[in-house]
Scaffold this motif. Structure first.
Motif, short mmCIF file in Angstrom:
data_model
loop_
_atom_site.label_atom_id
_atom_site.label_comp_id
_atom_site.label_asym_id
_atom_site.label_seq_id
_atom_site.Cartn_x
_atom_site.Cartn_y
_atom_site.Cartn_z
N HIS A 54 0.85 -1.19 0.00
CA HIS A 54 0.00 0.00 0.00
C HIS A 54 0.89 1.25 0.00
O HIS A 54 1.94 1.27 0.62
N LEU A 55 0.41 2.30 -0.68
CA LEU A 55 1.17 3.54 -0.78
C LEU A 55 0.29 4.71 -0.34
O LEU A 55 -0.84 4.85 -0.81
N VAL A 56 0.84 5.53 0.55
CA VAL A 56 0.13 6.70 1.06
C VAL A 56 1.05 7.91 0.87
O VAL A 56 2.27 7.80 1.03
N GLU A 57 0.47 9.05 0.54
CA GLU A 57 1.23 10.29 0.48
C GLU A 57 0.67 11.25 1.51
O GLU A 57 -0.54 11.48 1.58
N CYS A 58 1.56 11.79 2.34
CA CYS A 58 1.13 12.72 3.37
C CYS A 58 2.30 13.59 3.79
O CYS A 58 3.40 13.08 4.05
N GLY A 59 2.10 14.90 3.83
CA GLY A 59 3.10 15.83 4.34
C GLY A 59 4.43 15.78 3.61
O GLY A 59 5.47 15.88 4.25
N GLY A 60 4.40 15.61 2.30
CA GLY A 60 5.64 15.59 1.54
C GLY A 60 6.39 14.27 1.61
O GLY A 60 7.55 14.20 1.22
N GLN A 61 5.73 13.24 2.13
CA GLN A 61 6.35 11.92 2.25
C GLN A 61 5.47 10.87 1.56
O GLN A 61 4.24 10.96 1.56
N PHE A 62 6.14 9.88 0.98
CA PHE A 62 5.46 8.67 0.55
C PHE A 62 5.69 7.64 1.63
O PHE A 62 6.83 7.44 2.07
N ILE A 63 4.64 7.00 2.07
CA ILE A 63 4.73 5.95 3.06
C ILE A 63 4.31 4.66 2.38
O ILE A 63 3.20 4.58 1.83
N VAL A 64 5.18 3.67 2.40
CA VAL A 64 4.88 2.37 1.82
C VAL A 64 4.63 1.41 2.97
O VAL A 64 5.49 1.20 3.82
N ILE A 65 3.44 0.85 3.00
CA ILE A 65 3.08 -0.15 4.00
C ILE A 65 3.36 -1.50 3.35
O ILE A 65 2.67 -1.90 2.41
N CYS A 66 4.37 -2.17 3.84
CA CYS A 66 4.90 -3.37 3.20
C CYS A 66 4.19 -4.62 3.71
O CYS A 66 4.80 -5.52 4.30
N ASN A 67 2.92 -4.65 3.47
CA ASN A 67 2.08 -5.75 3.92
C ASN A 67 0.95 -5.88 2.91
O ASN A 67 0.39 -4.87 2.47
N GLN A 68 0.60 -7.10 2.56
CA GLN A 68 -0.44 -7.32 1.56
C GLN A 68 -1.83 -7.41 2.18
O GLN A 68 -2.82 -7.56 1.46
N GLY A 69 -1.92 -7.27 3.48
CA GLY A 69 -3.21 -7.38 4.16
C GLY A 69 -4.13 -6.21 3.85
O GLY A 69 -3.72 -5.18 3.32
N HIS A 70 -5.39 -6.39 4.18
CA HIS A 70 -6.40 -5.35 3.97
C HIS A 70 -6.02 -4.14 4.82
O HIS A 70 -5.60 -4.24 5.95
N MET A 71 -6.20 -2.95 4.25
CA MET A 71 -5.86 -1.72 4.95
C MET A 71 -7.12 -0.87 5.13
O MET A 71 -7.92 -0.75 4.20
N ARG A 72 -7.28 -0.32 6.32
CA ARG A 72 -8.37 0.63 6.59
C ARG A 72 -7.76 1.90 7.16
O ARG A 72 -6.88 1.83 8.00
N VAL A 73 -8.22 3.03 6.69
CA VAL A 73 -7.81 4.31 7.27
C VAL A 73 -8.86 4.65 8.33
O VAL A 73 -10.05 4.77 8.02
N LEU A 74 -8.44 4.80 9.56
CA LEU A 74 -9.39 4.97 10.67
C LEU A 74 -9.72 6.44 10.94
O LEU A 74 -10.83 6.75 11.33
N VAL A 75 -8.77 7.31 10.85
CA VAL A 75 -9.04 8.75 11.04
C VAL A 75 -8.17 9.57 10.13
O VAL A 75 -7.17 9.14 9.64
#
Length: 75
Positions: A54-75
């Motif tokens: 999973h790939l997220v962009e926030c605050g000038g950063q790319f964050i790669v979540i190195c897991n194939q599991g289901h992802m939920r954004v909670l807040v």
């Protein structure tokens, strides 16, 4: 000789995905500016997608979540 055959930015990408955090299913982050300079957004997106991460962009950063599991954004 192998180094000559590869595109120069592939080494940068290989280094990113060889981090210990990747092996453990953790998180790696890189600045958006570094990604754009080294490989480009689309190449990063393709590499993350190919791994099922999973790939997220926030605050000038790319964050790669190195897991194939289901992802939920909670807040």
């Amino acid at each position: 000789m192998d180094r000559i055959l590869r595109r120069p930015n592939e080494a940068w990408l290989e280094q990113l995905f060889s981090a210990k955090a990747v092996e453990r299913g953790g998180v790696v982050r890189r600045s958006v500016l570094d990604v754009e300079r080294e490989i480009g957004r689309e190449r990063l997106k393709a590499a993350v997608l190919a791994r099922g991460f999973h790939l997220v962009e926030c605050g000038g950063q790319f964050i790669v979540i190195c897991n194939q599991g289901h992802m939920r954004v909670l807040v």
